[in-house]
Motif scaffolding. Structure first.
Motif, mmCIF file in Angstrom:
data_model
loop_
_atom_site.group_PDB
_atom_site.id
_atom_site.type_symbol
_atom_site.label_atom_id
_atom_site.label_comp_id
_atom_site.label_asym_id
_atom_site.label_seq_id
_atom_site.Cartn_x
_atom_site.Cartn_y
_atom_site.Cartn_z
ATOM 1 N N VAL A 32 7.645 6.927 -3.981
ATOM 2 C CA VAL A 32 6.580 7.812 -4.472
ATOM 3 C C VAL A 32 6.870 9.267 -4.127
ATOM 4 O O VAL A 32 7.766 9.563 -3.338
ATOM 5 N N GLU A 33 6.072 10.123 -4.732
ATOM 6 C CA GLU A 33 6.345 11.550 -4.584
ATOM 7 C C GLU A 33 5.517 12.207 -3.477
ATOM 8 O O GLU A 33 5.639 13.400 -3.267
ATOM 9 N N SER A 34 4.692 11.431 -2.778
ATOM 10 C CA SER A 34 3.911 12.015 -1.686
ATOM 11 C C SER A 34 3.283 10.888 -0.885
ATOM 12 O O SER A 34 3.208 9.746 -1.356
ATOM 13 N N GLU A 35 2.813 11.217 0.282
ATOM 14 C CA GLU A 35 2.154 10.198 1.097
ATOM 15 C C GLU A 35 0.820 9.786 0.493
ATOM 16 O O GLU A 35 0.387 8.652 0.656
ATOM 17 N N GLN A 64 0.257 15.578 -9.724
ATOM 18 C CA GLN A 64 1.415 15.264 -8.890
ATOM 19 C C GLN A 64 1.733 13.766 -8.950
ATOM 20 O O GLN A 64 2.869 13.366 -9.179
ATOM 21 N N ALA A 65 0.682 12.976 -8.777
ATOM 22 C CA ALA A 65 0.884 11.528 -8.788
ATOM 23 C C ALA A 65 1.371 11.074 -10.164
ATOM 24 O O ALA A 65 2.238 10.209 -10.286
ATOM 25 N N LEU A 66 0.811 11.700 -11.202
ATOM 26 C CA LEU A 66 1.208 11.346 -12.566
ATOM 27 C C LEU A 66 2.675 11.694 -12.796
ATOM 28 O O LEU A 66 3.450 10.880 -13.290
ATOM 29 N N LEU A 92 11.025 -9.680 7.889
ATOM 30 C CA LEU A 92 10.680 -11.057 8.256
ATOM 31 C C LEU A 92 9.248 -11.402 7.841
ATOM 32 O O LEU A 92 8.930 -12.579 7.663
ATOM 33 N N ALA A 93 8.411 -10.374 7.696
ATOM 34 C CA ALA A 93 7.024 -10.618 7.273
ATOM 35 C C ALA A 93 6.937 -10.880 5.771
ATOM 36 O O ALA A 93 5.865 -11.131 5.239
ATOM 37 N N ARG A 94 8.072 -10.813 5.084
ATOM 38 C CA ARG A 94 8.120 -11.040 3.637
ATOM 39 C C ARG A 94 7.141 -10.128 2.892
ATOM 40 O O ARG A 94 6.345 -10.573 2.051
ATOM 41 N N VAL A 95 7.211 -8.870 3.247
ATOM 42 C CA VAL A 95 6.380 -7.876 2.550
ATOM 43 C C VAL A 95 6.835 -7.804 1.098
ATOM 44 O O VAL A 95 8.015 -7.905 0.798
ATOM 45 N N GLN A 96 5.849 -7.666 0.193
ATOM 46 C CA GLN A 96 6.193 -7.701 -1.243
ATOM 47 C C GLN A 96 6.232 -6.326 -1.900
ATOM 48 O O GLN A 96 6.957 -6.122 -2.856
ATOM 49 N N VAL A 97 5.410 -5.426 -1.427
ATOM 50 C CA VAL A 97 5.478 -4.066 -1.983
ATOM 51 C C VAL A 97 5.520 -3.057 -0.840
ATOM 52 O O VAL A 97 4.692 -3.099 0.076
ATOM 53 N N ILE A 98 6.515 -2.207 -0.897
ATOM 54 C CA ILE A 98 6.690 -1.142 0.086
ATOM 55 C C ILE A 98 6.636 0.172 -0.675
ATOM 56 O O ILE A 98 7.159 0.279 -1.786
ATOM 57 N N SER A 99 5.977 1.109 -0.059
ATOM 58 C CA SER A 99 5.922 2.411 -0.697
ATOM 59 C C SER A 99 6.056 3.429 0.418
ATOM 60 O O SER A 99 5.456 3.260 1.479
ATOM 61 N N ALA A 100 6.848 4.437 0.215
ATOM 62 C CA ALA A 100 7.020 5.410 1.306
ATOM 63 C C ALA A 100 7.516 6.741 0.786
ATOM 64 O O ALA A 100 8.084 6.845 -0.299
ATOM 65 N N TYR A 101 7.267 7.734 1.603
ATOM 66 C CA TYR A 101 7.734 9.087 1.343
ATOM 67 C C TYR A 101 8.440 9.535 2.612
ATOM 68 O O TYR A 101 7.947 9.288 3.706
ATOM 69 N N GLY A 141 4.978 12.085 -10.636
ATOM 70 C CA GLY A 141 5.814 11.197 -9.838
ATOM 71 C C GLY A 141 5.958 9.830 -10.486
ATOM 72 O O GLY A 141 7.056 9.286 -10.607
ATOM 73 N N ALA A 142 4.832 9.314 -10.938
ATOM 74 C CA ALA A 142 4.847 7.959 -11.495
ATOM 75 C C ALA A 142 5.648 7.897 -12.791
ATOM 76 O O ALA A 142 6.426 6.963 -13.006
ATOM 77 N N VAL A 143 5.476 8.884 -13.645
ATOM 78 C CA VAL A 143 6.201 8.812 -14.922
ATOM 79 C C VAL A 143 7.671 9.159 -14.749
ATOM 80 O O VAL A 143 8.524 8.680 -15.488
ATOM 81 N N GLU A 144 7.970 9.964 -13.732
ATOM 82 C CA GLU A 144 9.382 10.210 -13.435
ATOM 83 C C GLU A 144 10.045 8.902 -13.021
ATOM 84 O O GLU A 144 11.199 8.640 -13.350
ATOM 85 N N ARG A 145 9.264 8.070 -12.324
ATOM 86 C CA ARG A 145 9.783 6.745 -11.945
ATOM 87 C C ARG A 145 9.731 5.768 -13.125
ATOM 88 O O ARG A 145 10.132 4.619 -12.994
ATOM 89 N N ASN A 146 9.190 6.260 -14.221
ATOM 90 C CA ASN A 146 9.037 5.436 -15.428
ATOM 91 C C ASN A 146 8.283 4.148 -15.144
ATOM 92 O O ASN A 146 8.639 3.065 -15.597
#
Lengths: 313, 391, 581
Positions: free
Chosen positions: B54-57, A107-109, B17-26, A111-116
């Motif tokens: 991302v594709e999941s939490e 799943q993670a793979l 404001l915290a100048r976060v550099q990477v955000i990831s969310a589902y 997802g990641a490759v779909e995002r390229n």
């Protein structure tokens, strides 16, 4: 053979891999091809153990261990961090086994490759959960014994075609490689490294204990998989351009199966059936690579076009 | 500058404001607005950050683990099932001592499906090694999110800023949003304890055998033990700049109270109103707001409750077989104290059911009129219902 | 571990390598680099290090390859042309596609060296006090002198004829071995300080004289005397000696052979006589008592002879000859095959009483040769006589040791065996002088190539070749996965119409490109060519290769003994041995 790779070793001696371990052969050659500007993300796998027990590390390049489903996702995040740091020289590599790729990490793979995501994802494939004691995975081939497909309950299902699954994502580069063909492996690693976006390398790596083979024929057995067209060497660019890389000596599948204890229960009829399955897959691949039938395909489609436009002559 | 903002937006403003550099969310309701706003900020250039869709939490937090190992400031938000799906990675984050900040919008866990407020999702992650800070309103959510980065990066532990589905997440309130320069004074650029770099190669999180695993865990415990003190330090700095502070706990009228209500989250706001009414009527009642749940601020809780005869712990959460989770923690905190009060426990508002002032007043009365607390939490406001199976 | 004090968190971050784990303790079998013997080298009577020669040639190191030949064989230009290359018939590659064209490569290297006027500085042993007389400047005597010179002995060669070379000069037609080729080889031998005394026939008396004035005498004057057929009516005029015919032809005469000649015999001499006759304009037929496939002559030579118009009649044996109307009438008995001889050839018996008569102009006998003088023959086994595979040593009071070699002692009589004889005799003599008679056998045994009897001078001189295992590599021990099917080089030849009327050399040289490719086909059985497979595949990074071949080694601290290196060695130059090794 002389490899067009770094003279330096990025893997130390003294690791805990079984004698003749194909995964280690793959990792050693791979890292030599990659060079020092590489970070490995390793989800749970044999390699996760092999690379060392605290406070030791086998690798002379950075390694980030990851939970089993998380190889591609940890690598994605790491890439993002490097990008934010302005580090464009470093290549992020996810190095996972078949379980961590075909099964729990898929799943993670996907997802990641779909995002390229800009990384190289390597699946070193030894066709079962070897670290946990040779349990069947979706990479385990038809006919194989494992500790969860014991006795007459051997696996009667095909191996998942992970390469085609990745090709279906139409990522820039997908290639198979094999520990018995280091020059081809090095070339593909370098090619993958030069391409931006998601790259998937599927490296066939034997497992002497899991395959029930003596350690010394580890590489030889892996080679036979190519010679028997069980594991063809090929590459696919942008999900469409297929190139078959190996056109050498051919063998019947039986040669490959006979040396391995995990297939010792198979009969002549089984070999016959497997030979047919392999030939079917091989034919399919050849057509994708544009051999014979594909030409017919092009002809018929141009004929159809001609009919549609009424330009029969 | 004061703005009228949805609670989710208040979180997003703090992250910006915290100048976060990477955000990831589902996406997951009721959290989604947070990351919608953040993706908008990333897309528009209002934030210089990478946003990983991302594709999941599981992958979401895994990606942040990767990013944080890479030495950048990271953030995510989730709710309920999403948090549950992260479970493995929650442990992994804390074990890696990565200062990831997460907004966790409380939502009930299935089955059956329910999208409304319930703390069981976050509280059931109590053993994952994350600091948990519960918020009451939009301003506190904003302030706590900023504080969370400062705290997390100080002690090298991840922080969960807990808000509530709809009651905070989708409620518009005036929120004072400071200028970037002011925030920068409070929150310096992230200086990671370690970062993965090819120039200084090492392996992170290799197998730790029995001979060393315990020491690694103990170091983690020591860091966690310091959190109340460090949070106090963070709040002092924050107060100097922004003139607001909350405390790990907030004790209201507790010094002379005979009965103290213990609440967390938005129920506290309702309890504040009840408290005023009861005090007006001459009742000796106090209120203890639990902001910090992990680490559990035992000392502060015991100090606040030391004069009370009775304590009523009100839980919008439920650990089956044990009752309210705050109840367990409060009882455990008090059990070795002399002159400890009687501790009563009540379960209210699960799955987003309204917890009104009347409900809280019933609880106060029940507590006042009872001399022996039940071992279990008492469920408040249950209805007679019919159900399908066996009908 | 106080956070407030700025303590770093305790994360499982490594700070050591795994190199302190000596995984070599897991091992129960140990890989060892071990060069072995290739079948071609063992099959070469001169014991040439063919696998090494081709390895060097493949790398373009032609000079080194040539020098490697010369260490074991002073006559590469000759052997590259006229040797029957038994190396090729035992080449492991024959089981894969076709054997390496060793002879074509040898000739290429020899010609290239001559063409480039290569010279080389030989590391010779210090000069010895013993001076050796060599009688006969044929291949055995020339080799004896060459190897003796290497070993530090001054040598004088005594040759009855006006030029050196023996059979090479006088018995093999120029279309097979051009004079210039032979001359350059002889010149190289002379450059070592060997004195050539031609027109210097040694007779019984002078022989005794030599035994007094030299420390030892080598007798290698060959079997130059054609054997008679032994049939009724035979006279030197009616049945002429084939060898004599060839000798006269090479002296520049045009011996009588007009009309129709028959040549009796099945060896190369018979074929050479017949082909020479056709070149002089005569017609010739070879009569052989067995079948074509039983002929000792090279198959190719027979085929070419037939192309050139020579006839071949099988299963006929002469029984009488008489003059008939100014011509000759030869009575032949028909033969037939019945059963098999020990050597695998068909056993022949008279085919009843069937006979044939042939009226012809000349008959040449080419059925074998003998020593010209009875005293050339080595003494029978007795006290003071030591026999070896290719020479006989005679020690007796009142005279220097005599060592008999070449055709005089060799069972098989050809150039390569003659070289083997010269080499063996040189070793025998040197060991006798240096260490005494008792050491000779063991010293020779230590220099045997493979299963023998070929000997290696490099090994004798203590070179690296002596360190090789005596194991003869079998085809099954080659990892053929590393080799592709490739066509064997075909040596170009003069067309039949161009060759049958001249003595120009028939076999033409191969190009350097072909030579490189052909050398590249060689398995180099049992020899490490630093292909690096062991290094590439070692899972434990335990193959250390720093600089040159001598430094390549296994780090046994870490080698787990998996054996992958041994299996993946294409050439079987690595073995797995017990820990005790």
């Amino acid at each position: 053979m002389r490899l067009d790779a770094d003279e330096r070793e990025f893997m130390c001696s003294g690791h805990a891999a079984c004698p003749g371990c194909g995964a280690v052969i793959a990792l050693r050659i791979f890292t030599k091809a990659m060079g020092e500007n590489t970070i490995l993300v390793i989800p749970a796998s044999c390699t996760g153990v092999i690379v060392g027990v605290y406070p030791q590390s086998v690798m002379r390049i950075p390694v980030v261990h990851a939970p089993m489903p998380a190889g591609a996702s940890v690598a994605s995040g790491l890439r993002a961090a490097l990008d934010m740091r302005g580090d464009t020289d470093t290549t992020v590599v996810a190095w996972a086994g078949d379980g961590g790729t075909f099964d729990i990490g898929f799943q993670a793979l996907s997802g990641a490759v779909e995002r390229n995501e800009d990384f190289i994802y390597v699946c070193y494939d030894n066709e079962a959960y070897m670290n946990t004691g040779i349990q069947r995975s979706s990479s385990t081939p038809y006919g194989a014994w494992t500790t969860t497909t014991p006795g007459q309950d051997w696996k009667r299902l095909r191996k998942k075609n992970i390469v085609e699954a990745l090709v279906a994502h139409r990522i820039p580069y997908v290639a198979t490689a094999n520990i018995a063909f280091p020059e081809d492996l090095v070339r593909k690693v370098k090619k993958a490294k030069s391409i931006k976006g998601s790259k998937f390398l599927h490296i066939f790596a034997s497992c002497p204990p899991g395959w029930r083979i003596p350690s010394e024929i580890s590489v030889k057995t892996a080679r036979m998989a190519v010679q028997a067209n069980i594991f063809p060497l090929y590459e696919v660019e942008d999900g469409v351009r297929y190139t078959i890389n190996y056109k050498g000596k051919q063998r019947p599948v039986q040669d490959y199966f006979e040396v391995q204890g995990r297939f010792s229960h198979l009969t002549a009829e089984d070999f016959e059936q497997i030979q047919k399955m392999v030939e079917e897959d091989w034919g399919l691949l050849q057509r994708k690579a544009g051999y014979q039938a594909a030409d017919a395909c092009i002809q018929s489609s141009s004929a159809q076009r001609a009919i549609k436009t009424n330009k029969v002559f | 500058m004061k703005q009228v903002l949805e609670g989710n937006s208040a979180v997003a403003e703090a992250v910006r404001l915290a100048r976060v550099q990477v955000i990831s969310a589902y996406p997951i309701t009721p959290q989604s607005h947070i990351v919608e706003v953040l993706s908008d900020y990333c897309a528009s250039g209002k934030m210089d950050a990478r946003y990983l869709r991302v594709e999941s939490e599981h992958s979401c937090l895994a990606a942040l683990v990767g990013a944080a190992c890479g030495g950048v400031r990271t953030f995510t938000a989730t709710s309920s099932a999403g948090l549950a799906y992260m479970h493995e990675m929650l442990h992994w984050t804390a074990g890696s001592r990565l200062p990831i900040v997460m907004a966790e919008v409380n939502r009930a866990l299935g089955a059956p499906w329910n999208i409304w407020s319930d703390q069981t999702d976050s509280l059931s992650q109590r053993d994952t090694g994350w600091i948990q800070l519960y918020c009451e309103d939009g301003q506190e959510v904003f302030d706590t999110t900023l504080q969370a980065f400062r705290l997390a990066e100080w002690v090298n532990l991840p922080v969960m800023v807990v808000t509530e589905g709809f009651l905070i997440s989708h409620t518009y309130e005036p929120v004072d949003i400071p200028e970037q320069e002011e925030v920068d004074r409070f929150l310096p650029p992230y200086n990671p304890a370690f970062k993965v770099d090819t120039k200084n190669p090492f392996t992170v999180n290799s197998i730790a055998p029995p001979s060393i695993y315990m020491e690694i865990r103990h170091d983690n415990a020591m860091a966690m033990d310091e959190v109340p003190e460090r949070f106090d330090d963070v709040e002092k700095e924050f107060e100097v700049l922004f003139n607001r502070r909350y405390g790990a706990v907030e004790a209201i009228n507790c010094d002379d109270a005979e009965i103290i209500l213990v609440t967390s989250g938005t129920i506290t706001s309702t309890a504040r109103l009840l408290l005023e009414d009861l005090r007006d009527r001459g009742e000796k009642v106090g209120l203890l707001k639990m902001k910090m749940f992990r680490p559990f601020p035992v000392e502060q809780v015991c100090r606040a409750l030391k004069s009370a005869m009775k304590v009523a712990v009100i839980d919008r959460n439920f650990s089956s077989g044990a009752g309210g989770i705050f109840l367990q923690e409060v009882r455990a905190a008090l059990c070795n104290r002399e002159d400890r009060p009687l501790v009563f426990g009540y379960i209210v508002g699960l799955g987003g059911r309204d917890v009104t002032k009347a409900v809280l007043e019933d609880i106060y009365k029940m507590t006042k009129n009872s001399d022996v607390p039940s071992d279990k939490s008492v469920w408040i406001g249950l209805r007679e219902v019919k159900h399908a199976i066996g009908r | 571990m106080n956070v407030a004090m700025g303590q770093k968190p305790f994360v499982a971050i490594t700070y050591e390598t795994t190199e302190s784990n000596k995984t070599g303790s897991w091992r129960f079998l140990k890989p060892l680099y071990q060069d072995k013997q290739s079948p071609c080298s063992a099959g070469c009577p001169a014991g040439e290090d063919i696998g090494m020669i081709e390895m060097l040639a493949r790398q373009g190191l032609f000079k080194e390859a040539w020098e490697t030949i010369l260490r074991e064989n002073p006559l590469p230009g000759v052997c590259g042309r006229v040797c029957f290359h038994p190396c090729e018939s035992v080449c492991n590659r024959k089981d894969f596609d076709s054997p390496i064209a060793v002879h074509a490569l040898e000739r290429f290297l020899a010609d290239a060296a001559v063409g480039a006027a290569l010279t080389t500085k030989w590391e010779r042993l210090p000069q010895k006090n013993q001076r050796i007389a060599v009688i006969g400047a044929g291949p055995a005597g020339l080799s004896m002198a060459w190897f003796l010179s290497m070993l530090g002995y001054p040598c004088d060669i005594f040759e009855a004829l006006p030029e050196a070379g023996g059979i090479l000069r006088w018995g093999i037609p120029e279309y097979r071995l051009p004079l210039a080729v032979l001359q350059s080889e002889i010149a190289r031998i002379e450059q070592l300080g060997v004195r050539m005394r031609t027109n210097n026939a040694v007779v019984s008396e002078t022989f005794d004289e030599l035994r007094r004035s030299y420390s030892a005498v080598f007798l290698g004057c060959g079997h130059a005397h054609g054997a008679p057929l032994g049939i009724a009516g035979e006279t030197p005029e009616s049945v002429k000696d084939g060898l004599d015919f060839l000798r006269r032809a090479r002296q520049g005469e045009r011996p009588l052979c007009d009309g129709f000649s028959v040549v009796i015999g099945g060896g190369n001499t018979a074929v050479d006589v017949a082909r020479t006759i056709t070149r002089f304009g005569g017609n010739a037929a070879i009569l052989y008592r067995r079948r074509r496939e039983d002929m000792p002559a090279f198959g190719d030579e027979i085929a070419m002879a037939l192309e050139e118009g020579v006839e071949l009649e099988e299963l006929v044996a002469p029984s009488a000859i008489e003059y008939h109307n100014g011509r000759l009438r030869l009575l032949l008995r028909k033969m037939k095959i019945k059963g098999q001889d020990k050597d695998g050839r068909g056993r022949i018996v008279f085919d009843g009483k069937k006979t044939v008569k042939k009226v012809i102009d000349h008959v040449f006998a080419a059925t074998g040769a003998t020593a010209a003088e009875p005293w050339y023959s080595p003494p029978l086994a007795q006290r003071g006589v030591m026999g070896f595979s290719h020479c006989v040593l005679l020690l007796e009071a009142g005279g220097a040791p005599v060592i008999y070699g070449g055709d005089l002692t060799n069972e098989a009589k050809n150039v390569a065996q003659a070289i083997a004889s010269g080499k063996q005799a040189a070793m025998v003599l040197d060991t006798y002088f240096e260490r005494g008679i008792d050491e000779i056998k063991s010293r020779l045994e230590a220099c045997v190539v493979g299963d023998g009897p070929a000997l290696s001078m490099e090994a004798y001189l203590g070179g690296p070749r002596g360190g090789r295992s005596s194991h003869l590599v079998q085809y099954g021990e080659i990892n053929t996965d590393y080799f592709q099917n490739e066509t064997r080089v075909t040596q170009p030849r003069l067309a039949v119409e161009d060759r049958s009327c001249s003595f120009n050399e028939i076999e033409l040289p191969i190009t350097a490109e072909s030579a490189l490719r052909e050398a590249g086909r060689c398995f180099n059985c049992g020899l490490c060519d630093e292909c690096d497979n062991c290094y590439v595949f070692c899972p434990d990074a335990a193959v250390i290769r720093s600089g040159n071949m001598e430094n390549r080694h296994i780090n046994y601290d870490y080698c787990k003994g998996c054996g992958v290196c041994a299996v993946e060695c294409p050439r079987y130059a690595l073995i797995m041995g017990g820990e005790g090794l």
